[in-house]
Design a protein around this motif. Structure first.
Motif, PDB file in Angstrom:
ATOM      1  N   GLU A  89       0.828  -1.209   0.000  1.00 58.01           N
ATOM      2  CA  GLU A  89       0.000   0.000   0.000  1.00 58.01           C
ATOM      3  C   GLU A  89       0.861   1.258   0.000  1.00 58.01           C
ATOM      4  O   GLU A  89       0.521   2.263  -0.644  1.00 58.01           O
ATOM      5  N   VAL A  90       1.994   1.203   0.708  1.00 64.42           N
ATOM      6  CA  VAL A  90       2.912   2.336   0.743  1.00 64.42           C
ATOM      7  C   VAL A  90       3.427   2.639  -0.653  1.00 64.42           C
ATOM      8  O   VAL A  90       3.501   3.802  -1.076  1.00 64.42           O
ATOM      9  N   ARG A  91       3.755   1.595  -1.416  1.00 59.63           N
ATOM     10  CA  ARG A  91       4.334   1.815  -2.742  1.00 59.63           C
ATOM     11  C   ARG A  91       3.321   2.338  -3.743  1.00 59.63           C
ATOM     12  O   ARG A  91       3.700   2.883  -4.783  1.00 59.63           O
ATOM     13  N   ARG A  92       2.043   2.182  -3.448  1.00 59.31           N
ATOM     14  CA  ARG A  92       1.034   2.847  -4.270  1.00 59.31           C
ATOM     15  C   ARG A  92       1.057   4.358  -4.037  1.00 59.31           C
ATOM     16  O   ARG A  92       0.643   5.130  -4.905  1.00 59.31           O
ATOM     17  N   ARG A  93       1.526   4.751  -2.878  1.00 61.74           N
ATOM     18  CA  ARG A  93       1.548   6.168  -2.516  1.00 61.74           C
ATOM     19  C   ARG A  93       2.887   6.832  -2.787  1.00 61.74           C
ATOM     20  O   ARG A  93       2.941   8.052  -2.987  1.00 61.74           O
ATOM     21  N   VAL A  94       3.965   6.054  -2.745  1.00 61.03           N
ATOM     22  CA  VAL A  94       5.312   6.605  -2.897  1.00 61.03           C
ATOM     23  C   VAL A  94       6.032   5.872  -4.018  1.00 61.03           C
ATOM     24  O   VAL A  94       6.365   4.689  -3.875  1.00 61.03           O
ATOM     25  N   GLY A  95       6.282   6.568  -5.130  1.00 54.30           N
ATOM     26  CA  GLY A  95       7.050   5.989  -6.222  1.00 54.30           C
ATOM     27  C   GLY A  95       8.534   6.212  -6.004  1.00 54.30           C
ATOM     28  O   GLY A  95       8.942   7.099  -5.243  1.00 54.30           O
ATOM     29  N   PHE A  96       9.361   5.414  -6.698  1.00 51.65           N
ATOM     30  CA  PHE A  96      10.814   5.502  -6.516  1.00 51.65           C
ATOM     31  C   PHE A  96      11.494   5.450  -7.871  1.00 51.65           C
ATOM     32  O   PHE A  96      11.249   4.538  -8.667  1.00 51.65           O
ATOM     33  N   VAL A  97      12.362   6.441  -8.140  1.00 54.12           N
ATOM     34  CA  VAL A  97      13.143   6.483  -9.375  1.00 54.12           C
ATOM     35  C   VAL A  97      14.611   6.276  -9.018  1.00 54.12           C
ATOM     36  O   VAL A  97      15.194   7.053  -8.258  1.00 54.12           O
ATOM     37  N   PHE A  98      15.201   5.213  -9.584  1.00 50.19           N
ATOM     38  CA  PHE A  98      16.573   4.856  -9.267  1.00 50.19           C
ATOM     39  C   PHE A  98      17.573   5.726 -10.019  1.00 50.19           C
ATOM     40  O   PHE A  98      17.278   6.314 -11.060  1.00 50.19           O
ATOM     41  N   GLN A  99      18.783   5.765  -9.484  1.00 52.90           N
ATOM     42  CA  GLN A  99      19.882   6.483 -10.134  1.00 52.90           C
ATOM     43  C   GLN A  99      20.157   5.915 -11.522  1.00 52.90           C
ATOM     44  O   GLN A  99      20.318   6.656 -12.486  1.00 52.90           O
ATOM     45  N   ASP A 100      20.202   4.596 -11.630  1.00 44.79           N
ATOM     46  CA  ASP A 100      20.484   3.926 -12.893  1.00 44.79           C
ATOM     47  C   ASP A 100      19.178   3.397 -13.473  1.00 44.79           C
ATOM     48  O   ASP A 100      18.606   2.442 -12.941  1.00 44.79           O
ATOM     49  N   PRO A 101      18.675   3.980 -14.557  1.00 44.02           N
ATOM     50  CA  PRO A 101      17.383   3.533 -15.090  1.00 44.02           C
ATOM     51  C   PRO A 101      17.387   2.078 -15.536  1.00 44.02           C
ATOM     52  O   PRO A 101      16.336   1.441 -15.578  1.00 44.02           O
ATOM     53  N   ASP A 102      18.557   1.539 -15.890  1.00 44.23           N
ATOM     54  CA  ASP A 102      18.612   0.135 -16.290  1.00 44.23           C
ATOM     55  C   ASP A 102      18.194  -0.800 -15.155  1.00 44.23           C
ATOM     56  O   ASP A 102      17.777  -1.931 -15.408  1.00 44.23           O
ATOM     57  N   MET A 168       1.666   5.195 -12.601  1.00 45.36           N
ATOM     58  CA  MET A 168       0.937   4.594 -11.479  1.00 45.36           C
ATOM     59  C   MET A 168       0.334   5.644 -10.548  1.00 45.36           C
ATOM     60  O   MET A 168      -0.337   5.314  -9.581  1.00 45.36           O
ATOM     61  N   ARG A 169       0.609   6.901 -10.840  1.00 48.36           N
ATOM     62  CA  ARG A 169       0.011   8.042 -10.135  1.00 48.36           C
ATOM     63  C   ARG A 169       0.181   8.005  -8.615  1.00 48.36           C
ATOM     64  O   ARG A 169      -0.787   8.118  -7.855  1.00 48.36           O
ATOM     65  N   PRO A 170       1.408   7.887  -8.157  1.00 51.90           N
ATOM     66  CA  PRO A 170       1.643   7.985  -6.715  1.00 51.90           C
ATOM     67  C   PRO A 170       1.496   9.428  -6.253  1.00 51.90           C
ATOM     68  O   PRO A 170       1.532  10.360  -7.071  1.00 51.90           O
ATOM     69  N   GLU A 171       1.342   9.611  -4.966  1.00 57.82           N
ATOM     70  CA  GLU A 171       1.204  10.958  -4.418  1.00 57.82           C
ATOM     71  C   GLU A 171       2.554  11.603  -4.135  1.00 57.82           C
ATOM     72  O   GLU A 171       2.657  12.831  -4.036  1.00 57.82           O
ATOM     73  N   ARG A 172       3.586  10.766  -3.990  1.00 57.98           N
ATOM     74  CA  ARG A 172       4.941  11.248  -3.734  1.00 57.98           C
ATOM     75  C   ARG A 172       5.907  10.457  -4.599  1.00 57.98           C
ATOM     76  O   ARG A 172       5.660   9.290  -4.885  1.00 57.98           O
ATOM     77  N   ILE A 173       7.025  11.089  -4.958  1.00 59.05           N
ATOM     78  CA  ILE A 173       8.057  10.386  -5.722  1.00 59.05           C
ATOM     79  C   ILE A 173       9.414  10.670  -5.079  1.00 59.05           C
ATOM     80  O   ILE A 173       9.750  11.827  -4.801  1.00 59.05           O
ATOM     81  N   VAL A 174      10.173   9.609  -4.871  1.00 56.82           N
ATOM     82  CA  VAL A 174      11.541   9.709  -4.355  1.00 56.82           C
ATOM     83  C   VAL A 174      12.498   9.486  -5.523  1.00 56.82           C
ATOM     84  O   VAL A 174      12.385   8.496  -6.246  1.00 56.82           O
ATOM     85  N   PHE A 175      13.420  10.415  -5.711  1.00 54.02           N
ATOM     86  CA  PHE A 175      14.447  10.308  -6.756  1.00 54.02           C
ATOM     87  C   PHE A 175      15.803  10.095  -6.093  1.00 54.02           C
ATOM     88  O   PHE A 175      16.236  10.922  -5.288  1.00 54.02           O
ATOM     89  N   ASP A 176      16.466   9.013  -6.435  1.00 54.41           N
ATOM     90  CA  ASP A 176      17.784   8.736  -5.871  1.00 54.41           C
ATOM     91  C   ASP A 176      18.850   9.083  -6.905  1.00 54.41           C
ATOM     92  O   ASP A 176      19.131   8.312  -7.821  1.00 54.41           O
ATOM     93  N   GLU A 177      19.401  10.297  -6.789  1.00 59.11           N
ATOM     94  CA  GLU A 177      20.447  10.797  -7.676  1.00 59.11           C
ATOM     95  C   GLU A 177      20.061  10.622  -9.154  1.00 59.11           C
ATOM     96  O   GLU A 177      20.753   9.932  -9.911  1.00 59.11           O
TER      97      GLU A 177
END
Length: 243
Positions: A89-102, A168-177
């Protein structure tokens, strides 16, 4: 209508009001190496930056925010949902974008990769198709929808990774570098993308220029928050500290 436990739990999570991400005395260790120690924070500002030297704990901190990592002790709560027990359920609310897209691109073509997340959420095929079309057009990838994802340029791959989260329309997005592997032109493009997002963002970065106009910047040092304030306060402090 009668719901099973899973459907009822999902509906309850959706109904929870959007409040904040809370870290309560969070410590995290990898084996006998402690990378975060006793971190307590409430994150509710729209734009939050995270900076610090390599090994300071900032990337582990980022992964805690949507349950990719769970604390060794303490708790992380997203709108009251504990990442340890309510990760889906948390991941529906918080998306995560990694440093390396691969590390994030898992399907052979651009459109298939973007469709993976909403398909996993069980959305109807028509809704998935509409969302995929919308997000590909938004990020200039519509002409590449049937293109092999691994043949995209580095900048296009990062946009694809972002599109795969946004669909996926999360409410927050975390970007890691998100700009570490990019040239200057693509760094500026990704910075504009982040700036235009309606969602709240947390951005871990070494590119301090990305943080101009942010509401809050955290500085990590030796697994703790060493400074916490506006960019005008914390960025010069950090530069002096490392200078």
């Amino acid at each position: 209508m009668r719901w099973g436990r899973r459907e009822a739990a999902t509906a309850a999570a959706v109904a929870l009001p959007r409040t904040a991400v809370e870290l309560r005395e969070v410590t995290h260790s990898y084996g006998d190496r402690t990378v975060l120690a006793g971190v307590s924070l409430t994150l509710k500002e729209p734009r939050i930056g995270v900076i610090g030297a390599n090994g300071s704990g900032k990337s582990t901190f980022a992964r805690l925010l949507n349950g990719l990592v769970v604390p060794t002790s303490g708790a992380v709560l997203v709108d009251g949902l504990d990442t340890r027990t309510r990760a889906r359920e948390v991941r529906r609310r918080v998306g995560f974008v990694f440093q390396d897209p691969d590390a994030q691109i898992v399907h052979p073509t651009v459109a298939e990769d973007v469709a993976f997340g909403p398909a996993n959420q069980g959305l109807p095929a028509e809704e998935i198709a509409r969302r995929v079309d919308d997000v590909l057009a938004r990020y200039g990838l519509a002409g590449h929808r049937d293109h092999p994802a691994h043949l995209l340029s580095g900048g296009q791959k990062q946009l694809l990774a972002i599109a795969g989260v946004l669909v996926m329309r999360p409410e927050r997005i975390v970007f890691d570098e998100p700009t570490t592997l990019l040239d200057l032109a693509n760094t500026r493009r990704v910075a504009r993308v982040i700036d235009e997002l309606e969602q709240d963002v947390v951005v871990v970065t070494h590119h301090l220029d990305l943080l101009a106009g942010f509401d809050r910047v955290l500085v990590f040092e030796d697994g703790r928050v060493a400074a916490d304030g506006s960019p005008a306060e914390t960025v010069p402090w950090y530069v002096t500290r490392t200078g």
